[in-house]
Design a protein around this motif. Structure first.
Motif, PDB file in Angstrom:
ATOM      1  N   GLN A  18       0.807  -1.224   0.000  1.00  0.00           N
ATOM      2  CA  GLN A  18       0.000   0.000   0.000  1.00  0.00           C
ATOM      3  C   GLN A  18       0.839   1.273   0.000  1.00  0.00           C
ATOM      4  OE1 GLN A  18      -3.221  -0.689  -0.529  1.00  0.00           O
ATOM      5  NE2 GLN A  18      -2.488  -2.805  -0.373  1.00  0.00           N
ATOM      6  N   GLU A  19       2.168   1.134  -0.026  1.00  0.00           N
ATOM      7  CA  GLU A  19       3.012   2.319  -0.069  1.00  0.00           C
ATOM      8  C   GLU A  19       2.949   2.975  -1.442  1.00  0.00           C
ATOM      9  OE1 GLU A  19       5.646  -1.176  -1.203  1.00  0.00           O
ATOM     10  OE2 GLU A  19       4.047  -0.773   0.233  1.00  0.00           O
ATOM     11  N   GLU A  20       3.273   4.243  -1.499  1.00  0.00           N
ATOM     12  CA  GLU A  20       3.215   4.988  -2.760  1.00  0.00           C
ATOM     13  C   GLU A  20       4.200   4.403  -3.766  1.00  0.00           C
ATOM     14  OE1 GLU A  20       3.526   9.620  -4.341  1.00  0.00           O
ATOM     15  OE2 GLU A  20       3.549   9.149  -2.197  1.00  0.00           O
ATOM     16  N   GLY A  21       3.716   4.173  -4.988  1.00  0.00           N
ATOM     17  CA  GLY A  21       4.566   3.633  -6.039  1.00  0.00           C
ATOM     18  C   GLY A  21       4.906   2.167  -5.872  1.00  0.00           C
ATOM     19  N   ALA A  22       4.099   1.427  -5.112  1.00  0.00           N
ATOM     20  CA  ALA A  22       4.392   0.008  -4.856  1.00  0.00           C
ATOM     21  C   ALA A  22       4.276  -0.826  -6.123  1.00  0.00           C
ATOM     22  CB  ALA A  22       3.430  -0.537  -3.802  1.00  0.00           C
ATOM     23  N   ASN A  23       5.138  -1.820  -6.239  1.00  0.00           N
ATOM     24  CA  ASN A  23       5.034  -2.775  -7.340  1.00  0.00           C
ATOM     25  C   ASN A  23       3.854  -3.705  -7.098  1.00  0.00           C
ATOM     26  OD1 ASN A  23       7.376  -1.822  -8.663  1.00  0.00           O
ATOM     27  ND2 ASN A  23       8.675  -3.053  -7.319  1.00  0.00           N
ATOM     28  N   THR A  24       3.283  -4.254  -8.163  1.00  0.00           N
ATOM     29  CA  THR A  24       2.148  -5.167  -8.039  1.00  0.00           C
ATOM     30  C   THR A  24       2.580  -6.455  -7.339  1.00  0.00           C
ATOM     31  OG1 THR A  24       1.188  -4.294 -10.077  1.00  0.00           O
ATOM     32  CG2 THR A  24       0.377  -6.427  -9.313  1.00  0.00           C
ATOM     33  N   LEU A  25       1.808  -6.834  -6.354  1.00  0.00           N
ATOM     34  CA  LEU A  25       2.117  -8.055  -5.621  1.00  0.00           C
ATOM     35  C   LEU A  25       1.950  -9.270  -6.530  1.00  0.00           C
ATOM     36  CD1 LEU A  25       0.175  -7.237  -2.324  1.00  0.00           C
ATOM     37  CD2 LEU A  25       2.663  -7.277  -2.591  1.00  0.00           C
ATOM     38  N   PRO A  26       2.769 -10.309  -6.333  1.00  0.00           N
ATOM     39  CA  PRO A  26       2.606 -11.530  -7.142  1.00  0.00           C
ATOM     40  C   PRO A  26       1.227 -12.142  -6.902  1.00  0.00           C
ATOM     41  CG  PRO A  26       4.693 -11.540  -5.953  1.00  0.00           C
ATOM     42  CD  PRO A  26       3.900 -10.404  -5.404  1.00  0.00           C
ATOM     43  N   SER A  28       0.518 -15.075  -6.635  1.00  0.00           N
ATOM     44  CA  SER A  28       0.655 -16.203  -5.718  1.00  0.00           C
ATOM     45  C   SER A  28       0.772 -15.744  -4.262  1.00  0.00           C
ATOM     46  CB  SER A  28       1.894 -17.027  -6.090  1.00  0.00           C
ATOM     47  OG  SER A  28       3.069 -16.217  -6.046  1.00  0.00           O
ATOM     48  N   PHE A  29       0.913 -14.418  -4.062  1.00  0.00           N
ATOM     49  CA  PHE A  29       1.081 -13.880  -2.706  1.00  0.00           C
ATOM     50  C   PHE A  29      -0.220 -13.997  -1.919  1.00  0.00           C
ATOM     51  CE2 PHE A  29       0.893 -10.229   0.274  1.00  0.00           C
ATOM     52  CZ  PHE A  29       2.003 -10.519   1.047  1.00  0.00           C
ATOM     53  N   GLU A  30      -0.148 -14.606  -0.748  1.00  0.00           N
ATOM     54  CA  GLU A  30      -1.329 -14.744   0.110  1.00  0.00           C
ATOM     55  C   GLU A  30      -1.388 -13.540   1.037  1.00  0.00           C
ATOM     56  OE1 GLU A  30      -3.305 -17.815   3.397  1.00  0.00           O
ATOM     57  OE2 GLU A  30      -1.591 -18.438   2.186  1.00  0.00           O
ATOM     58  N   TYR A  31      -2.348 -12.664   0.770  1.00  0.00           N
ATOM     59  CA  TYR A  31      -2.414 -11.430   1.537  1.00  0.00           C
ATOM     60  C   TYR A  31      -2.799 -11.719   2.986  1.00  0.00           C
ATOM     61  CZ  TYR A  31      -2.461  -6.378   1.830  1.00  0.00           C
ATOM     62  OH  TYR A  31      -2.133  -5.073   2.126  1.00  0.00           O
ATOM     63  N   ARG A 105      -9.017  -5.320  -9.257  1.00  0.00           N
ATOM     64  CA  ARG A 105      -8.154  -6.454  -9.590  1.00  0.00           C
ATOM     65  C   ARG A 105      -7.791  -6.464 -11.075  1.00  0.00           C
ATOM     66  NH1 ARG A 105      -6.686 -10.709  -6.639  1.00  0.00           N
ATOM     67  NH2 ARG A 105      -7.369 -10.808  -4.473  1.00  0.00           N
ATOM     68  N   GLY A 106      -8.535  -5.724 -11.870  1.00  0.00           N
ATOM     69  CA  GLY A 106      -8.185  -5.568 -13.281  1.00  0.00           C
ATOM     70  C   GLY A 106      -7.059  -4.575 -13.483  1.00  0.00           C
ATOM     71  N   ASN A 107      -6.474  -4.120 -12.356  1.00  0.00           N
ATOM     72  CA  ASN A 107      -5.332  -3.210 -12.333  1.00  0.00           C
ATOM     73  C   ASN A 107      -5.660  -1.831 -12.900  1.00  0.00           C
ATOM     74  OD1 ASN A 107      -2.790  -3.282 -11.175  1.00  0.00           O
ATOM     75  ND2 ASN A 107      -1.745  -3.376 -13.143  1.00  0.00           N
ATOM     76  N   LYS A 143      -2.617   8.516  -9.002  1.00  0.00           N
ATOM     77  CA  LYS A 143      -1.197   8.384  -9.307  1.00  0.00           C
ATOM     78  C   LYS A 143      -0.467   7.460  -8.340  1.00  0.00           C
ATOM     79  CE  LYS A 143      -0.830  13.029 -11.312  1.00  0.00           C
ATOM     80  NZ  LYS A 143      -0.235  14.381 -11.129  1.00  0.00           N
ATOM     81  N   SER A 144      -0.901   7.413  -7.074  1.00  0.00           N
ATOM     82  CA  SER A 144      -0.096   6.764  -6.048  1.00  0.00           C
ATOM     83  C   SER A 144      -0.491   5.325  -5.738  1.00  0.00           C
ATOM     84  CB  SER A 144      -0.145   7.587  -4.747  1.00  0.00           C
ATOM     85  OG  SER A 144      -1.476   7.676  -4.272  1.00  0.00           O
ATOM     86  N   ILE A 145      -1.764   4.976  -5.878  1.00  0.00           N
ATOM     87  CA  ILE A 145      -2.174   3.642  -5.453  1.00  0.00           C
ATOM     88  C   ILE A 145      -1.916   2.599  -6.540  1.00  0.00           C
ATOM     89  CG2 ILE A 145      -4.009   4.590  -3.997  1.00  0.00           C
ATOM     90  CD1 ILE A 145      -6.023   3.488  -6.063  1.00  0.00           C
ATOM     91  N   ASN A 146      -1.727   1.383  -6.097  1.00  0.00           N
ATOM     92  CA  ASN A 146      -1.649   0.250  -7.011  1.00  0.00           C
ATOM     93  C   ASN A 146      -3.001  -0.459  -6.923  1.00  0.00           C
ATOM     94  OD1 ASN A 146      -1.262  -2.652  -7.750  1.00  0.00           O
ATOM     95  ND2 ASN A 146       0.830  -1.981  -8.115  1.00  0.00           N
ATOM     96  N   PRO A 147      -3.829  -0.397  -7.968  1.00  0.00           N
ATOM     97  CA  PRO A 147      -5.193  -0.927  -7.896  1.00  0.00           C
ATOM     98  C   PRO A 147      -5.259  -2.389  -7.440  1.00  0.00           C
ATOM     99  CG  PRO A 147      -4.921   0.362  -9.892  1.00  0.00           C
ATOM    100  CD  PRO A 147      -3.563   0.212  -9.291  1.00  0.00           C
ATOM    101  N   TYR A 148      -4.395  -3.245  -7.985  1.00  0.00           N
ATOM    102  CA  TYR A 148      -4.440  -4.665  -7.620  1.00  0.00           C
ATOM    103  C   TYR A 148      -4.109  -4.853  -6.143  1.00  0.00           C
ATOM    104  CZ  TYR A 148      -3.380  -9.642  -7.416  1.00  0.00           C
ATOM    105  OH  TYR A 148      -3.357 -10.973  -7.057  1.00  0.00           O
ATOM    106  N   ASN A 149      -3.075  -4.158  -5.676  1.00  0.00           N
ATOM    107  CA  ASN A 149      -2.691  -4.276  -4.267  1.00  0.00           C
ATOM    108  C   ASN A 149      -3.803  -3.777  -3.349  1.00  0.00           C
ATOM    109  OD1 ASN A 149      -0.294  -5.078  -5.372  1.00  0.00           O
ATOM    110  ND2 ASN A 149       0.924  -3.375  -4.586  1.00  0.00           N
ATOM    111  N   LEU A 150      -4.446  -2.682  -3.760  1.00  0.00           N
ATOM    112  CA  LEU A 150      -5.543  -2.142  -2.964  1.00  0.00           C
ATOM    113  C   LEU A 150      -6.698  -3.129  -2.895  1.00  0.00           C
ATOM    114  CD1 LEU A 150      -6.813   0.139  -1.361  1.00  0.00           C
ATOM    115  CD2 LEU A 150      -7.547   1.185  -3.525  1.00  0.00           C
ATOM    116  N   ALA A 151      -6.971  -3.826  -3.998  1.00  0.00           N
ATOM    117  CA  ALA A 151      -8.027  -4.836  -4.018  1.00  0.00           C
ATOM    118  C   ALA A 151      -7.741  -5.943  -2.995  1.00  0.00           C
ATOM    119  CB  ALA A 151      -8.163  -5.429  -5.414  1.00  0.00           C
ATOM    120  N   CYS A 152      -6.479  -6.343  -2.924  1.00  0.00           N
ATOM    121  CA  CYS A 152      -6.086  -7.376  -1.954  1.00  0.00           C
ATOM    122  C   CYS A 152      -6.328  -6.902  -0.530  1.00  0.00           C
ATOM    123  CB  CYS A 152      -4.615  -7.745  -2.136  1.00  0.00           C
ATOM    124  SG  CYS A 152      -4.227  -8.537  -3.707  1.00  0.00           S
TER     125      CYS A 152
END
Length: 277
Positions: A18-26, A28-31, A105-107, A143-152
């Motif tokens: 959830q940090e700014e500019g975070a890379n998309t989590l794999p 396979s990552f279990e949140y 989740r559609g990023n 600009k700052s959030i990663n949609p997929y990570n936020l969905a998790c």
């Protein structure tokens, strides 16, 4: 806020991804669950050598700090919680959050997700009256959030359990009733979409060590909409704990009038303040 912050060492803690500019989590990552995220604060404290702290949390971050305080009462001096929810997700919240996370989740942030996230943060009245603030936050959010990570994170949050707290007035039953051991202050805006949840949580707290505050002319983003009122409330709260004995409200207003107002937007979860004096 500078006169207060210079007397504390502040640590800002984000949930995974959830940090700014975070890379998309794999994929396979279990949140982690919300309880697991709360327990994840322990290694942070150990890493920085923090024995106790004052927690400041907003929304989901407030809920996470509350869970940590219940399971680790000796680590928390006090809690200052904004729009904190103590119950499990209801059907309405579950539905809207679930649909929003499906699109995220559609990023990408769809119109549905955007509208719901803005309502979730500001509330309807602020969205109608404070267009500039909403626009600035909207631009930053996109600009700052990663949609997929936020969905998790959203899917983890809507699976949360209710906080195990109960107000008990009988002196004997009170000794064993699950409750916070530290002073706690709940804050919400008068037009916040979460004000009823904070009232419900306040009704479950021990009135001896808890305070509930409603900030007028304000929606869900009290830190951005009414920073002066929140700053003064936080100052008085920590002074009641014995900190900042030499800081007056007058000094706070002098600093506020000299500096230009600033707004911090973006992913936020929780912060821990470690007193330095």
């Amino acid at each position: 806020m500078k006169p207060i912050l210079k007397r504390f060492c502040v640590y800002h803690v984000n949930a995974p991804g959830q940090e700014e500019g975070a890379n998309t989590l794999p994929h396979s990552f279990e949140y982690p669950t919300i309880d697991q995220i709360a327990e994840g604060l322990l290694p942070v404290l150990q890493h920085f050598g923090i024995k106790t702290f004052i927690g400041l949390g907003v929304g989901a971050g407030a809920n996470i700090l509350a869970r940590f305080a219940l399971h680790n009462p000796t680590k928390v001096d006090a809690l200052f919680l904004v729009n904190c929810v103590s119950s499990a997700a209801g059907w309405s919240e579950w539905f809207y959050q679930k649909v929003s996370s499906f699109y995220l989740r559609g990023n990408k942030v769809t119109k549905f997700s955007e509208d719901y996230l803005l309502w979730h943060h500001f509330g309807k009245k602020t969205m109608e009256l404070n267009h500039d603030l909403v626009h600035v936050y909207k631009e930053s959010m996109m600009k700052s959030i990663n949609p997929y990570n936020l969905a998790c994170f959203i899917e983890s949050y809507i699976k949360r359990t209710a906080l195990e707290i109960r107000r008990e007035m009988d002196p004997e039953k009170k000794k064993t009733a699950p409750q916070f051991k530290c002073p706690i202050m709940l804050v919400s805006g008068s037009n916040s979409p979460h004000i009823n949840e904070t009232v419900e949580m306040n009704g479950r707290l021990d009135p001896v060590n808890s305070t509930w505050m409603k900030i007028s002319d304000c929606g869900g983003m009290v830190l951005e909409e009414q920073p002066a009122k929140v700053c003064e409330a936080f100052q008085l709260f920590v002074q009641g704990l014995g900190y900042l004995p030499g800081l007056s409200v007058t000094e706070l207003y002098k600093h506020r009038s000299r500096g230009a107002s600033q707004m911090s937007v973006g992913p936020r979860d929780a912060a821990v303040g470690h007193p330095t004096c």
